[in-house]
Design an enzyme around this catalytic site. Structure first.
Site, short mmCIF file in Angstrom:
data_model
loop_
_atom_site.label_atom_id
_atom_site.label_comp_id
_atom_site.label_asym_id
_atom_site.label_seq_id
_atom_site.Cartn_x
_atom_site.Cartn_y
_atom_site.Cartn_z
N HIS A 109 36.83 13.83 113.64
CA HIS A 109 36.75 12.37 113.56
C HIS A 109 36.25 11.73 114.85
O HIS A 109 36.38 10.53 115.04
CB HIS A 109 38.11 11.79 113.18
CG HIS A 109 38.55 12.18 111.81
ND1 HIS A 109 39.88 12.36 111.47
CD2 HIS A 109 37.85 12.47 110.69
CE1 HIS A 109 39.97 12.73 110.20
NE2 HIS A 109 38.76 12.79 109.71
N GLY A 153 50.68 20.02 112.31
CA GLY A 153 50.90 18.60 112.53
C GLY A 153 50.05 17.67 111.68
O GLY A 153 49.69 16.58 112.13
N SER A 154 49.72 18.09 110.46
CA SER A 154 48.93 17.22 109.58
C SER A 154 49.52 17.22 108.18
O SER A 154 49.85 18.28 107.64
CB SER A 154 47.47 17.69 109.52
OG SER A 154 46.74 16.91 108.58
N ASN A 201 54.63 21.21 109.73
CA ASN A 201 54.60 19.76 109.57
C ASN A 201 55.97 19.25 109.16
O ASN A 201 56.65 19.87 108.34
CB ASN A 201 53.58 19.35 108.49
CG ASN A 201 53.28 17.86 108.51
OD1 ASN A 201 52.72 17.36 109.48
ND2 ASN A 201 53.66 17.16 107.46
#
Length: 284
Positions: free
Chosen positions: A131, A230-231, A256
């Site tokens: 991103h 972590g997503s 997560n």
């Protein structure tokens, strides 16, 4: 959507670092995808709660930013305040553990949804910023790129009354400034062509550049397993890689706190803070 083979094993109800260590140990080459949960220990808030829902209003869209001057004023005013801390965030144990994974030869490429650059600051070399990066500013007219810290100085010079404002941090390097009048906030144009300045990141409603997707998919093809750190994978730009891995029969492990969009596809899920779950990589 094409059917997806069931994962090799159903995710256990409770798993932890030992199961993750075993997963990493038995796979030669991992495709690693990271999200906001990697950077919370660095003081950068995440987006979603344990159920995968938004914690605050959704981020600005590309269409609103480009089409509405007031939206740009609001964005850059919030960014002026938030950048003071975001721009000085430091890598944490999660970032360092993933550096170690790369140095062990287990990770050939790390695809991150984050825009903070902390993986690179920690020492990871093979990183694709899916991103983009918030520390770079792009002119939408002449395509000139410039450092974010230079724009910070210009924003302060044009808006000295905003220099002392403080507010709670938001995930994308901005701050919660609800209730303020943004109409008089002055956003300087591109110094080269007078065009609109935008952070060099992919906004909602904007497409991820094709070359980044191609590079990541090639790395996934060459991997024998996928590791998500972590997503929640709620955004399709990240979820598509889990879908592709599952379709190819590659096992997927996820670290997560809370639900992920790919839960039915996982071979292993570790619901612990990222640094805690990956801590064994730093114990050498």
């Amino acid at each position: 959507m094409a059917s997806i083979p069931a994962p090799a094993t159903s995710p256990p109800a409770e798993t932890g670092s030992e199961a993750l260590k075993a997963f990493i140990g038995r796979h030669r080459r991992l495709f690693v995808l990271t999200g906001a949960g990697c950077s919370t220990d660095s003081g950068i808030p995440d987006y979603r709660d344990a159920d995968g829902s938004w914690k605050r209003a959704q981020p600005v869209t590309y269409q609103a930013f480009m089409g509405e001057e007031l939206t740009r004023k609001r964005y850059w005013a919030r960014s002026l305040v938030g950048w003071r801390r975001f721009g000085h965030a430091l890598p944490n144990g999660t970032h360092r553990a993933l550096v170690q994974l790369e140095q062990l030869g287990k990770s050939q490429l790390l695809l991150t949804q984050n825009v903070d650059g902390l993986h690179q600051r920690a020492g990871s070399r093979q990183v694709v910023d899916m991103h983009g990066r918030l520390d770079t500013v792009r002119c939408m007219g002449c395509e000139q790129r410039s450092p974010r810290h230079a724009l910070q100085q210009a924003l302060l010079e044009h808006n000295p009354d905003w220099a002392t404002l403080d507010a709670a941090d938001a995930p994308d390097g901005d701050a919660d400034l609800d209730g303020h009048d943004f109409s008089r906030f002055n956003v300087p144009p591109c110094p080269h062509c007078g065009g609109v300045l935008k952070p060099d990141v992919v906004f909602f409603g904007e497409n991820v550049p094709r070359d980044r997707v191609t590079m990541a998919m090639q790395a996934l093809d060459e991997a024998d397993a996928m590791l998500v750190v972590g997503s929640s994978l709620m955004v399709f730009s990240g979820y598509r890689f889990a879908h592709a891995a599952a379709k190819a029969g590659k096992p997927i492990a996820a670290v997560n706190l809370g639900r992920t969009r790919a839960d039915p596809l996982l071979s292993l899920k570790v619901e612990q803070p990222c640094a805690e779950a990956l801590g064994f990589l730093l114990e050498a």
